[in-house]
Design a protein around this motif. Structure first.
Motif, PDB file in Angstrom:
ATOM      1  N   TYR A 135      39.230 -23.687   6.413  1.00  0.00           N
ATOM      2  CA  TYR A 135      38.897 -23.528   7.824  1.00  0.00           C
ATOM      3  C   TYR A 135      39.551 -24.635   8.647  1.00  0.00           C
ATOM      4  CZ  TYR A 135      35.261 -20.358   6.180  1.00  0.00           C
ATOM      5  OH  TYR A 135      34.602 -19.322   5.582  1.00  0.00           O
ATOM      6  N   ASP A 136      39.911 -24.272   9.869  1.00  0.00           N
ATOM      7  CA  ASP A 136      40.281 -25.288  10.849  1.00  0.00           C
ATOM      8  C   ASP A 136      39.036 -25.536  11.691  1.00  0.00           C
ATOM      9  OD1 ASP A 136      42.831 -25.576  10.022  1.00  0.00           O
ATOM     10  OD2 ASP A 136      43.751 -24.413  11.638  1.00  0.00           O
ATOM     11  N   LEU A 137      38.604 -26.793  11.740  1.00  0.00           N
ATOM     12  CA  LEU A 137      37.430 -27.120  12.554  1.00  0.00           C
ATOM     13  C   LEU A 137      37.917 -27.437  13.963  1.00  0.00           C
ATOM     14  CD1 LEU A 137      34.385 -27.379  12.049  1.00  0.00           C
ATOM     15  CD2 LEU A 137      34.722 -29.834  11.843  1.00  0.00           C
ATOM     16  N   VAL A 138      37.483 -26.628  14.943  1.00  0.00           N
ATOM     17  CA  VAL A 138      37.922 -26.830  16.323  1.00  0.00           C
ATOM     18  C   VAL A 138      36.708 -26.966  17.221  1.00  0.00           C
ATOM     19  CG1 VAL A 138      40.216 -25.830  16.324  1.00  0.00           C
ATOM     20  CG2 VAL A 138      38.249 -24.340  16.434  1.00  0.00           C
ATOM     21  N   VAL A 139      36.941 -27.493  18.426  1.00  0.00           N
ATOM     22  CA  VAL A 139      35.826 -27.758  19.320  1.00  0.00           C
ATOM     23  C   VAL A 139      36.226 -27.436  20.759  1.00  0.00           C
ATOM     24  CG1 VAL A 139      36.371 -30.188  19.729  1.00  0.00           C
ATOM     25  CG2 VAL A 139      34.010 -29.439  19.806  1.00  0.00           C
ATOM     26  N   ASP A 140      35.253 -26.909  21.512  1.00  0.00           N
ATOM     27  CA  ASP A 140      35.404 -26.766  22.954  1.00  0.00           C
ATOM     28  C   ASP A 140      34.788 -28.028  23.558  1.00  0.00           C
ATOM     29  OD1 ASP A 140      35.294 -26.227  25.605  1.00  0.00           O
ATOM     30  OD2 ASP A 140      34.507 -24.192  25.386  1.00  0.00           O
ATOM     31  N   GLN A 141      35.651 -28.964  23.947  1.00  0.00           N
ATOM     32  CA  GLN A 141      35.173 -30.298  24.345  1.00  0.00           C
ATOM     33  C   GLN A 141      34.261 -30.240  25.570  1.00  0.00           C
ATOM     34  OE1 GLN A 141      38.790 -32.512  24.876  1.00  0.00           O
ATOM     35  NE2 GLN A 141      38.866 -33.149  22.740  1.00  0.00           N
ATOM     36  N   ARG A 142      34.379 -29.189  26.389  1.00  0.00           N
ATOM     37  CA  ARG A 142      33.586 -29.124  27.616  1.00  0.00           C
ATOM     38  C   ARG A 142      32.099 -28.953  27.319  1.00  0.00           C
ATOM     39  NH1 ARG A 142      36.699 -24.182  30.116  1.00  0.00           N
ATOM     40  NH2 ARG A 142      36.165 -23.511  28.017  1.00  0.00           N
ATOM     41  N   VAL A 143      31.778 -28.444  26.145  1.00  0.00           N
ATOM     42  CA  VAL A 143      30.383 -28.143  25.820  1.00  0.00           C
ATOM     43  C   VAL A 143      29.724 -29.281  25.050  1.00  0.00           C
ATOM     44  CG1 VAL A 143      28.888 -26.347  24.879  1.00  0.00           C
ATOM     45  CG2 VAL A 143      31.185 -25.760  25.619  1.00  0.00           C
ATOM     46  N   VAL A 144      30.543 -30.156  24.488  1.00  0.00           N
ATOM     47  CA  VAL A 144      30.007 -31.196  23.602  1.00  0.00           C
ATOM     48  C   VAL A 144      29.126 -32.170  24.394  1.00  0.00           C
ATOM     49  CG1 VAL A 144      30.621 -33.134  22.144  1.00  0.00           C
ATOM     50  CG2 VAL A 144      31.948 -31.031  22.033  1.00  0.00           C
ATOM     51  N   ASP A 145      27.934 -32.369  23.927  1.00  0.00           N
ATOM     52  CA  ASP A 145      26.996 -33.292  24.577  1.00  0.00           C
ATOM     53  C   ASP A 145      25.866 -33.573  23.597  1.00  0.00           C
ATOM     54  OD1 ASP A 145      25.855 -34.872  26.416  1.00  0.00           O
ATOM     55  OD2 ASP A 145      25.592 -33.333  27.963  1.00  0.00           O
ATOM     56  N   ASP A 146      24.923 -34.431  24.045  1.00  0.00           N
ATOM     57  CA  ASP A 146      23.689 -34.558  23.273  1.00  0.00           C
ATOM     58  C   ASP A 146      23.040 -33.183  23.235  1.00  0.00           C
ATOM     59  OD1 ASP A 146      24.372 -37.161  23.377  1.00  0.00           O
ATOM     60  OD2 ASP A 146      22.777 -37.768  24.751  1.00  0.00           O
ATOM     61  N   PHE A 147      22.267 -32.917  22.205  1.00  0.00           N
ATOM     62  CA  PHE A 147      21.654 -31.586  22.138  1.00  0.00           C
ATOM     63  C   PHE A 147      20.266 -31.702  21.525  1.00  0.00           C
ATOM     64  CE2 PHE A 147      24.153 -32.367  18.398  1.00  0.00           C
ATOM     65  CZ  PHE A 147      23.370 -31.922  17.353  1.00  0.00           C
ATOM     66  N   ARG A 148      19.488 -30.641  21.700  1.00  0.00           N
ATOM     67  CA  ARG A 148      18.124 -30.638  21.170  1.00  0.00           C
ATOM     68  C   ARG A 148      18.103 -29.882  19.860  1.00  0.00           C
ATOM     69  NH1 ARG A 148      14.455 -32.580  24.444  1.00  0.00           N
ATOM     70  NH2 ARG A 148      12.692 -31.508  23.488  1.00  0.00           N
ATOM     71  N   ASP A 149      17.358 -30.429  18.942  1.00  0.00           N
ATOM     72  CA  ASP A 149      17.296 -29.809  17.624  1.00  0.00           C
ATOM     73  C   ASP A 149      15.862 -29.920  17.124  1.00  0.00           C
ATOM     74  OD1 ASP A 149      18.163 -28.497  15.432  1.00  0.00           O
ATOM     75  OD2 ASP A 149      19.006 -30.268  14.433  1.00  0.00           O
ATOM     76  N   ARG A 150      15.476 -29.015  16.259  1.00  0.00           N
ATOM     77  CA  ARG A 150      14.117 -29.053  15.734  1.00  0.00           C
ATOM     78  C   ARG A 150      14.063 -30.028  14.573  1.00  0.00           C
ATOM     79  NH1 ARG A 150      11.994 -26.116  11.995  1.00  0.00           N
ATOM     80  NH2 ARG A 150       9.741 -25.919  11.872  1.00  0.00           N
ATOM     81  N   ASP A 151      13.160 -30.979  14.709  1.00  0.00           N
ATOM     82  CA  ASP A 151      13.021 -31.967  13.645  1.00  0.00           C
ATOM     83  C   ASP A 151      12.377 -31.304  12.427  1.00  0.00           C
ATOM     84  OD1 ASP A 151      12.887 -35.277  13.482  1.00  0.00           O
ATOM     85  OD2 ASP A 151      11.578 -34.204  12.076  1.00  0.00           O
ATOM     86  N   GLU A 152      12.976 -31.477  11.295  1.00  0.00           N
ATOM     87  CA  GLU A 152      12.502 -30.767  10.110  1.00  0.00           C
ATOM     88  C   GLU A 152      11.143 -31.259   9.646  1.00  0.00           C
ATOM     89  OE1 GLU A 152      15.243 -30.531   6.859  1.00  0.00           O
ATOM     90  OE2 GLU A 152      16.775 -29.649   8.160  1.00  0.00           O
ATOM     91  N   VAL A 153      10.890 -32.544   9.805  1.00  0.00           N
ATOM     92  CA  VAL A 153       9.642 -33.120   9.301  1.00  0.00           C
ATOM     93  C   VAL A 153       8.483 -32.786  10.235  1.00  0.00           C
ATOM     94  CG1 VAL A 153       8.507 -35.234   8.526  1.00  0.00           C
ATOM     95  CG2 VAL A 153      11.010 -34.998   8.347  1.00  0.00           C
ATOM     96  N   SER A 154       8.640 -33.117  11.514  1.00  0.00           N
ATOM     97  CA  SER A 154       7.521 -32.940  12.444  1.00  0.00           C
ATOM     98  C   SER A 154       7.476 -31.537  13.029  1.00  0.00           C
ATOM     99  CB  SER A 154       7.632 -33.957  13.582  1.00  0.00           C
ATOM    100  OG  SER A 154       8.837 -33.726  14.294  1.00  0.00           O
TER     101      SER A 154
END
Lengths: 212, 593
Positions: free
Chosen positions: B84-103
């Protein structure tokens, strides 16, 4: 019965009312029993068709999701298979074989003799291999699949589950602890097929390699 | 009419008036909708229906899988892996929210910590990754050719805008073993050299295409349009090469070239009966995974690309022609001086020696130029030239590589005053390794010349094999001449210049050669030393050629016969040729003087 009652209170309206009422009664005839059955039948049929179409549609859509799921699973398996094949091909490459053989203390074969199975005669003179005659390593080793990020843990785990237990990385581990006889025959098999008869028929004309 | 009924009538009229207005409005609206409907459905100037379908319609190419290249034993030399070629749309990259697995709570993941995770997954410096990920570009490549496992780890982090594009990557499991023969492909998968390039049509296959409609969730709508043109996978290429032997030969020639600090060396192994090339090894070989690392000289097989004056190995054709024409027999006596004047052209021997009374076989074994010209002069030069052409000299050899092996041999009418003599001892014309070994093949194979083969068969994806057409062998020499040549070759090894070529247990024969190598500015500024030999002589099955170009040191110290002996010994034992004894049948070489 209706004629006298209608004639008495309002005679002038009687013909009009009668004229209005009579067709109304005819326009809404009492439903025949068999007609009602037909209607229920048709509605039921429509409902059944609807339910069937819905069921089929839901089933097809669900199957479609299942297809996607299975395709993902297939892709994963293909990728795992590929990783294992790569590992296998790497271990099969002459450089890796030679390297593994040297690690196990193997040396280049000496001159081999041959046994003529028909006459029982031995052709050629078998020589002991020189214990210092290691293969050279001018040809660069190929890139090991593990070093470019294939999950080697997955690979060895999968290899361990294989039925014979003699696949992948497990084979080398097994080779690392052989009985002396096994070490010799695998030496012959890997380095040169022709060396095999002498070690098997003469019970070890080639001395066991030194384990230094 | 009562007032009530009159009121009602007025009211009714008003109602019907309103009703009419309402109806008119409704009809008007309906008309608008109707016209619009007719417009959209019937006339459809901007193709709305098509646009709607196109919105759902997806056409994806189905890439054809490139064929593998396998050796004669079925070992994989070139294949494909999913990457695979790993590519990115730089305009969207930012901090993001994710569900913490533990809590189980939603937490904010900072870009820095995500970059650290990504760095670990890809084994890259987070600093470098930040450069690739942060910016305004809608398409930035983070890393090329990552494995499925790396992709899985990278995607699990959940960085927005990051996605992986699948691609098929070419791999060469044995690295540089046979690398110059296989060739290589560019980063875009386009073939650049070697068999990858010349056999592109067979290997590539034809891409297919799949058209279908998708729902909003990206899953295919099962009842809608579905068209598929399946891809036609490429054919596998099965070579005559033996990968293990190729490696052994590469090791052997690298060791020899290293010993003499030579510019290059080559070992080629041939099946003497079929003309199959079993190994074509150079002292250095390109690793197809990283062609830029290797000097350009070694990116193509030297046996094909390099043609040079063969030197004394070329004396074989002079003797074979003389024997075939009946002009000379192996035991004919000659008086061989160190130096001889042929009609004004002086021919010298490499070393000073007293004048010998010796047989033709002896001249061949000791490789005397003077004696060779005496033998060769017994044959008309046009006849000798015809024999040279019949064994392939002066003609291109095509073995399916991008370029052909060349040999420069002018016809006799264009020869200068010296060439009638120099061509007799392997000078005045050029020959590639393939030409030289092909010439020997005709002599040791009962006189029948076979075309050289590198590609054995094309194998369809369903396993059907299409063996490459092999031309019928051409008889160049008689059986008797071939027999006599074998005994001449044996004399070289038992009594002559090639004594190091012996392989215990087998009868071995061949011919040594030292030629001056032409420099770039004309003139000679180096040497090419070579040995070509066959074994076992009772029924020659294999030919091995060793050539070392521009070795350093003194010419009398150079020996390549030991490399020949190593490789030939390995070939004979690997292919289980029984050692039938090494009792020699060489001719007497020296007559009492």
């Amino acid at each position: 019965m209706s004629t006298p009652a209608a004639a008495m209170p309002q005679p002038q309206s009687t013909p009009r009312a009668a004229a209005v009422r009579r067709p109304t009664l005819r326009a809404l005839p009492k439903l025949h029993r068999r007609h009602r059955g037909l209607t229920i039948g048709i509605v039921g049929l429509l409902l059944a068709a609807l339910v069937m179409v819905l069921t089929v549609n839901i089933h097809v859509s669900n199957t479609q999701y299942r297809v996607v799921e299975l395709q993902a699973e297939r892709q994963l398996l293909v990728q795992q298979n590929q990783a294992l094949s790569q590992q296998n091909q790497y271990l099969e490459s002459p450089q890796a074989l030679s390297g593994s053989a040297v690690d196990l203390g193997m040396v280049m074969p000496g001159q081999a003799g041959a046994l003529d199975l028909e006459s029982g005669a031995v052709a050629g003179e078998a020589e002991a291999a020189d214990s210092a005659d290691r293969p050279s390593s001018f040809v660069q080793n190929p890139l090991q699949p593990g070093s470019e990020g294939v999950d080697t843990l997955d690979v060895s785990a999968a290899a361990a589950e294989a039925p014979s237990g003699l696949l992948g990385a497990g084979a080398l581990e097994l080779l690392a602890q052989p009985t002396p006889g096994e070490a010799e025959s695998s030496d012959a098999a890997e380095e040169s097929g022709a060396a095999q008869p002498s070690s098997e028929y003469d019970g070890g004309t080639i001395p066991a390699p030194s384990w230094d | 009419m009562t007032p009530a009924s009159g009121h009602r009538g007025q009211h009714g009229a008003m109602m019907s008036q309103r009703m009419r207005i309402g109806l008119a409005v409704l009809v008007l609206l309906l008309a608008v909708l109707g016209i619009r409907l007719v417009f959209v459905q019937g006339l459809d100037p901007s193709g709305h229906a098509q646009a709607a379908v196109s919105e759902r319609l997806r056409t994806v190419p189905i890439p054809a899988e490139r064929g593998d290249i396998i050796d004669s034993q079925g070992r994989t030399m070139a294949t494909n892996v999913e990457r695979y070629d790993l590519v990115v749309d730089q305009r969207v990259v930012d901090d993001f929210r994710d569900r913490d697995e533990v809590s189980g709570l939603q937490t904010t993941v900072t870009l820095d910590s995500a970059l650290a995770d990504l760095g670990e997954a890809l084994d890259e410096d987070p600093q470098d990754l930040e450069e690739a990920l942060v910016g305004d570009s809608p398409y930035s490549v983070v890393k090329r050719g990552i494995t499925p496992e790396e992709r899985r780890q990278a995607m699990e982090i959940g960085i927005p805008g990051l996605y992986a594009e699948p691609l098929s990557q070419r791999t060469y499991p044995s690295g540089s073993v046979g690398g110059s023969i296989l060739g290589f492909v560019g980063a875009d998968g386009q073939p650049l050299d070697g068999l990858e390039l010349s056999q592109q049509d067979a290997l590539a296959g034809a891409d297919g295409e799949r058209t279908y409609e998708i729902a909003a969730d990206g899953v295919r709508i099962p009842t809608a349009t579905f068209e598929e043109t399946p891809a036609q996978d490429g054919q596998d290429l099965r070579l005559t090469l033996d990968q293990d032997l190729q490696w052994f030969a590469q090791e052997a020639v690298a060791e020899k070239a290293n010993q003499y600090n030579a510019q290059w060396g080559n070992v080629t192994v041939l099946d003497a009966e079929t003309g199959d090339i079993l190994a074509m090894a150079d002292s250095q070989t390109v690793d197809p995974a990283d062609p830029g690392e290797t000097d350009e000289l070694f990116r193509r097989p030297l046996a094909v690309t390099q043609d040079f004056e063969p030197g004394s190995t070329g004396k074989a054709i002079t003797f074979a022609a003389a024997l075939e024409e009946g002009a000379v027999t192996p035991t004919d006596a000659f008086t061989v001086p160190n130096r001889y004047d042929f009609d004004g052209q002086v021919v010298n021997d490499a070393v000073r020696h007293p004048t010998y009374e010796m047989t033709a076989a002896g001249i061949f074994a000791r490789s005397y130029n003077t004696g060779t010209v005496m033998v060769g002069n017994e044959v008309d030069e046009q006849v000798r030239y015809d024999y040279m052409r019949a064994t392939g000299l002066g003609e291109d050899i095509d073995i399916g590589m991008p370029s052909e092996a060349t040999s420069l041999l002018r016809p006799p009418e264009e020869w200068d005053a010296r060439q009638p003599y120099s061509t007799q001892f392997g000078q005045g014309y050029t020959s590639s390794v393939l030409h030289s070994i092909s010439m020997f093949q005709a002599m040791v194979n009962g006189g029948v010349h076979q075309d050289l083969q590198l590609i054995d068969a094309y194998v369809d994806p369903d396993g059907r094999e299409h063996p490459v057409d092999r031309a019928e062998g051409e008889r160049v020499f008689s059986e008797e001449t071939s027999e006599e040549m074998l005994r001449l070759f044996e004399g070289v090894v038992t009594e002559g210049t090639g004594d190091g070529a012996q392989v215990p247990g087998y009868r071995v024969g061949g011919k040594t050669g030292i030629a001056q190598a032409a420099g770039e500015g004309g003139g000679f500024d180096g040497h090419t030393i070579s040995f070509i030999g066959a074994a076992p002589l009772d029924d020659p099955q294999y030919l091995v050629s060793v050539s070392i170009h521009r070795p350093q040191g003194h010419w009398q110290s150079w020996q390549v016969t030991d490399t020949f002996s190593d490789v030939m010994g390995h070939v004979l034992s690997t292919y289980q040729v029984p050692p039938e004894g090494d009792e020699d049948e060489a001719y007497e070489i020296q007559l009492d003087d």
